[in-house]
Scaffold this active site. Structure first.
Site, PDB file in Angstrom:
ATOM      1  N   ARG A  27       0.835  -1.214   0.000  1.00 39.16           N
ATOM      2  CA  ARG A  27       0.000   0.000   0.000  1.00 39.16           C
ATOM      3  C   ARG A  27       0.863   1.255   0.000  1.00 39.16           C
ATOM      4  O   ARG A  27       0.598   2.199  -0.744  1.00 39.16           O
ATOM      5  CB  ARG A  27      -0.948   0.019   1.199  1.00 39.16           C
ATOM      6  CG  ARG A  27      -2.051  -1.003   1.109  1.00 39.16           C
ATOM      7  CD  ARG A  27      -2.933  -1.009   2.344  1.00 39.16           C
ATOM      8  NE  ARG A  27      -2.120  -1.298   3.520  1.00 39.16           N
ATOM      9  CZ  ARG A  27      -2.165  -0.638   4.664  1.00 39.16           C
ATOM     10  NH1 ARG A  27      -3.002   0.363   4.828  1.00 39.16           N
ATOM     11  NH2 ARG A  27      -1.402  -0.978   5.676  1.00 39.16           N
ATOM     12  N   ASN A  45      -6.147  -2.364   2.512  1.00 37.44           N
ATOM     13  CA  ASN A  45      -6.216  -3.803   2.709  1.00 37.44           C
ATOM     14  C   ASN A  45      -7.665  -4.228   2.819  1.00 37.44           C
ATOM     15  O   ASN A  45      -8.488  -3.521   3.399  1.00 37.44           O
ATOM     16  CB  ASN A  45      -5.492  -4.206   3.996  1.00 37.44           C
ATOM     17  CG  ASN A  45      -3.991  -4.161   3.877  1.00 37.44           C
ATOM     18  OD1 ASN A  45      -3.432  -4.177   2.790  1.00 37.44           O
ATOM     19  ND2 ASN A  45      -3.322  -4.107   5.007  1.00 37.44           N
TER      20      ASN A  45
END
Length: 98
Positions: A27, A45
């Site tokens: 990320r 997520n």
């Protein structure tokens, strides 16, 4: 480009990235790449172990991010990317991971 605007030629990518993509900086590095490309959006997520990436900007630039997500340069081990394009909706602000 103004972040979060939905002007002509702007698109929204919604991509679900499969593989080993949680706990490997995915990320963070995706957000960094998207900011380099001046895209707005987020990388988050999901409970099933995937990462959802939403990005808006010029079509060609958004496709550069998708190419990066599918490349060996992306962190972790990407096994598949389910990608869908649509019109930009705006309201995203900068690019965030979280």
């Amino acid at each position: 480009m103004t972040h979060g605007s939905s002007g002509a030629g702007q698109v929204r990518l919604t991509a679900v990235v499969h593989g080993t993509v949680q706990g490997v900086g995915f990320r963070y590095l995706t957000a960094r790449k998207a900011r380099e490309l001046s895209l707005a959006g987020r990388a988050v997520n999901r409970a099933d172990g995937t990462v959802e990436v939403v990005a808006e900007g010029p079509d060609s630039t958004v496709r550069q991010l998708l190419d990066w997500l599918e490349s060996d340069e992306a962190p972790g081990r990407v096994s598949a990317v389910d990608a869908a394009f649509g019109p930009a909706a705006g309201g995203l602000g900068g690019f965030h991971s979280g």
